[in-house]
Design a protein around this motif. Structure first.
Motif, PDB file in Angstrom:
ATOM      1  N   CYS A  43      -6.482   8.736   0.667  1.00 39.86           N
ATOM      2  CA  CYS A  43      -6.021   8.256  -0.640  1.00 39.86           C
ATOM      3  C   CYS A  43      -7.097   8.410  -1.707  1.00 39.86           C
ATOM      4  CB  CYS A  43      -5.601   6.794  -0.532  1.00 39.86           C
ATOM      5  SG  CYS A  43      -4.193   6.532   0.559  1.00 39.86           S
ATOM      6  N   HIS A  44      -8.355   8.287  -1.296  1.00 44.25           N
ATOM      7  CA  HIS A  44      -9.452   8.436  -2.259  1.00 44.25           C
ATOM      8  C   HIS A  44      -9.540   9.875  -2.770  1.00 44.25           C
ATOM      9  CE1 HIS A  44     -13.334   7.781  -4.160  1.00 44.25           C
ATOM     10  NE2 HIS A  44     -13.794   8.856  -3.540  1.00 44.25           N
ATOM     11  N   HIS A  54      -6.037  -2.377   0.822  1.00 42.32           N
ATOM     12  CA  HIS A  54      -6.243  -2.331   2.262  1.00 42.32           C
ATOM     13  C   HIS A  54      -7.157  -3.452   2.775  1.00 42.32           C
ATOM     14  CE1 HIS A  54      -5.070   2.082   1.879  1.00 42.32           C
ATOM     15  NE2 HIS A  54      -4.209   1.572   2.738  1.00 42.32           N
ATOM     16  N   ALA A  80       0.836  -1.205   0.000  1.00 42.18           N
ATOM     17  CA  ALA A  80       0.000   0.000   0.000  1.00 42.18           C
ATOM     18  C   ALA A  80       0.868   1.251   0.000  1.00 42.18           C
ATOM     19  CB  ALA A  80      -0.922   0.009   1.217  1.00 42.18           C
ATOM     20  N   THR A  99      -7.558   5.319   3.858  1.00 43.74           N
ATOM     21  CA  THR A  99      -8.288   5.039   2.619  1.00 43.74           C
ATOM     22  C   THR A  99      -9.005   6.292   2.102  1.00 43.74           C
ATOM     23  OG1 THR A  99      -8.632   2.766   3.374  1.00 43.74           O
ATOM     24  CG2 THR A  99     -10.001   3.536   1.553  1.00 43.74           C
ATOM     25  N   HIS A 103      -6.521   1.737  -4.176  1.00 42.13           N
ATOM     26  CA  HIS A 103      -6.345   2.236  -2.807  1.00 42.13           C
ATOM     27  C   HIS A 103      -7.306   1.592  -1.815  1.00 42.13           C
ATOM     28  CE1 HIS A 103      -9.629   4.859  -4.202  1.00 42.13           C
ATOM     29  NE2 HIS A 103      -9.946   5.006  -2.931  1.00 42.13           N
ATOM     30  N   ILE A 104      -8.402   1.021  -2.300  1.00 44.46           N
ATOM     31  CA  ILE A 104      -9.312   0.296  -1.407  1.00 44.46           C
ATOM     32  C   ILE A 104      -8.922  -1.181  -1.345  1.00 44.46           C
ATOM     33  CG2 ILE A 104     -11.687  -0.469  -1.047  1.00 44.46           C
ATOM     34  CD1 ILE A 104     -12.627   2.176  -2.243  1.00 44.46           C
TER      35      ILE A 104
END
Length: 570
Positions: free
Chosen positions: A566-567, A530, A260, A563, A526-527
């Motif tokens: 990052c979104h 994780h 990540a 998260t 990015h999801i």
């Protein structure tokens, strides 16, 4: 590049002792870089002074110049042979002005913080009988925790000194040739700029403080977390199995946290990229990273693994010191029998050696994420395992694992097949205005290096010195079609822009495709990247062990915030 220091003693204030002899002032011959050796330093020397610098002739204002390299001063002519130091080792001792083998920059403040954290644990354990810091039956006392953390700190320094000694005295075993360690611009031995070194001092300090905070939390929330001598004792066979499973569990969570940090731009730019400011391998950079990166690794790694696969008192200590050895070895820049922990595990499925992690640092940031030798299994399972320098550097070939050998043989066979097809295609191809394989093969010397990638020929001669992966890698594929090697290693968008500027022409008989664009994996989202971490948090929470509810709540909040950031910051 020049770094002015006033003649009134600023250099002494920064922990640098000006050289007193012409030999000490003369930069290393740029054509004969020497191996690194850590000379003695003053205890107050900080990371910011860990740059490899030498002093020019004194004037009204003493000027410190960097060793020759990109943007550096020209090399002075070599001294007569009778004044040359007897060995490169001796020459380095006279010329280099960087810190010793102590970690955390040799900073006196950081050393005091580290010692203070350990002493605090011991004092809390001695002065709080019957309180929060009373050990549970079968658990360690806080005094013992503080003592083994102190022992671990001393072992880190001793093993680091051992690995850097091997690096300095045995350059033939380096994963990168000596030339690749020459300084460039205003940087230290591993490629970091001065401003990065100043920031790293604070990250080191905060890392040690957070290390102490985590130990106190775990002890107060779950007094039996640290296994004591009077706790459960397993048979030797069970210990071996538990240790191996424990390491695979540890590596799984850390694999995804590490991945990540690479594939999510915000995490790379603001957190994990701090560790990768070091582009050349050296064991001293092992724990030099963003403090929050180190903190979460400690939770996702050792803490989660101990909660899911508990080790008994003896195995717990064995694991601590194996992990220290592995971590330092994989950053050591040496691939040989010196790497004790890695060699013991080299026959495990898909095991990785230090040269794999070296590749991870030097160029390809999207491969070899494992944190342990045996953890190469997860790289293989999730498609991120690369052979490293196994097909390029002689000493690394001897350290290649069975999987590396098979992978390298497959690469060599594919190369031969491509060249055979190209040769056949060229016989009937109109080569006018295009470069043939024979013409390409003529440019395979250090003075003239051409490579073909995706049907396009590039002249990389002048770029070789700047290549993050080192000149030796380019020399190995010079005069050949390097499409497979280029695509397998993985290159950034910036690397492709650089390649376009080196274009020489098209390869006759080849389909012109240019460098392959990376096909991003679903797991690099990015999801998605994780999700496995969230699964491990759920497993830890399901154990119901004391303190896990607070620990997992904290990790869940961190994961959610990470998260979301990052979104909105892709």
């Amino acid at each position: 590049l020049l770094y002015p220091l006033s003649a009134s003693g600023s250099s002494q204030q920064r922990g640098i002792s000006p050289p007193s002899s012409p030999e000490a002032r003369r930069p290393l011959n740029a054509q004969e870089p020497a191996p690194l050796v850590p000379p003695p330093t003053t205890p107050s020397m900080s990371t910011a002074t860990a740059t490899n610098i030498v002093s020019s002739e004194p004037a009204k204002e003493s000027v410190v110049t960097l060793r020759p390299g990109k943007g550096g001063a020209k090399a002075q002519p070599p001294l007569p042979k009778d004044t040359e130091p007897e060995t490169l080792y001796a020459r380095q001792e006279k010329e280099l002005q960087h810190f010793s083998s102590l970690l955390f920059g040799g900073s006196l403040v950081n050393t005091c913080v580290e010692v203070g954290v350990r002493l605090t644990l011991i004092v809390l354990g001695l002065t709080n009988p019957g309180g929060y810091f009373t050990p549970a039956p079968g658990g360690q006392s806080l005094v013992e925790v503080g003592l083994w953390m102190t022992a671990a700190s001393l072992f880190v320094r001793a093993y680091n000194a051992y690995l850097e000694f091997a690096f300095a005295k045995c350059p033939q075993y380096r994963t990168q040739p000596a030339l690749e360690h020459a300084l460039r611009d205003k940087a230290d031995l591993v490629g970091r700029a001065l401003k990065d070194l100043h920031a790293q001092d604070w990250h080191d300090r905060l890392t040690m403080l957070m290390d102490g905070v985590l130990a106190v939390f775990l002890f107060a929330a779950n007094p039996a977390y640290f296994p004591g001598a009077d706790g459960a004792q397993h048979s030797w066979a069970e210990r071996a199995v538990r240790l191996l499973v424990h390491k695979y569990v540890l590596c799984f969570t850390m694999y995804w946290a590490h991945r990540a940090g690479h594939v999510v731009p915000w995490l790379w730019n603001n957190v994990h990229g701090v560790h990768h400011q070091a582009t050349h391998p050296l064991s001293r950079v092992t724990y030099q990273a963003h403090f929050f990166d180190n903190f979460m690794n400690a939770i996702y790694g050792h803490t989660f693994a101990q909660l899911l696969v508990p080790l008994d008192h003896t195995t717990y200590y064995v694991n601590i010191f194996i992990r220290i050895m592995e971590s330092l070895e994989k950053h050591s820049g040496v691939s040989a029998g010196f790497n004790i922990a890695h060699n013991v595990q080299r026959l495990l499925p898909y095991a990785q050696m230090p040269h794999h992690h070296d590749l991870h640092h030097e160029g390809s940031k999207r491969c070899n994420y494992t944190f342990s030798a045996c953890g190469g299994l997860w790289d293989a399972v999730f498609g991120t395992r690369k052979a490293g320098r196994a097909q390029f550097v002689e000493c690394v070939k001897k350290q290649a694992t069975p999987f590396d050998v098979r992978q390298s043989e497959a690469i060599a066979k594919a190369q031969a097949d491509r060249e055979a097809k190209l040769a056949a295609a060229q016989q009937g191809a109109a080569a006018a205005g295009k470069i043939t394989l024979a013409q390409l093969a003529e440019h395979s010397t250090p003075e003239s290096m051409w490579i073909a990638v995706g049907g396009v020929v590039y002249d990389v001669t002048k770029y070789a010195e700047k290549h993050p992966g080192g000149r030796a890698v380019l020399e190995e594929v010079a005069g050949k079609d390097a499409t497979k090697e280029f695509d397998d290693v993985g290159h950034t968008a910036k690397a492709r822009v650089v390649l376009k500027s080196l274009r020489k022409g098209e390869l006759a008989g080849a389909e012109v495709k240019g460098p392959k664009l990376d096909e991003d994996s679903f797991w690099n989202g990015h999801i998605a990247v994780h999700v496995p971490i969230a699964g491990m948090i759920a497993l830890v929470a399901a154990t119901g062990a004391p303190g896990t509810s607070l620990l997992c709540a904290f990790c869940s909040v961190v994961l959610a915030v990470e998260t979301l950031i990052c979104h909105f910051n892709p």
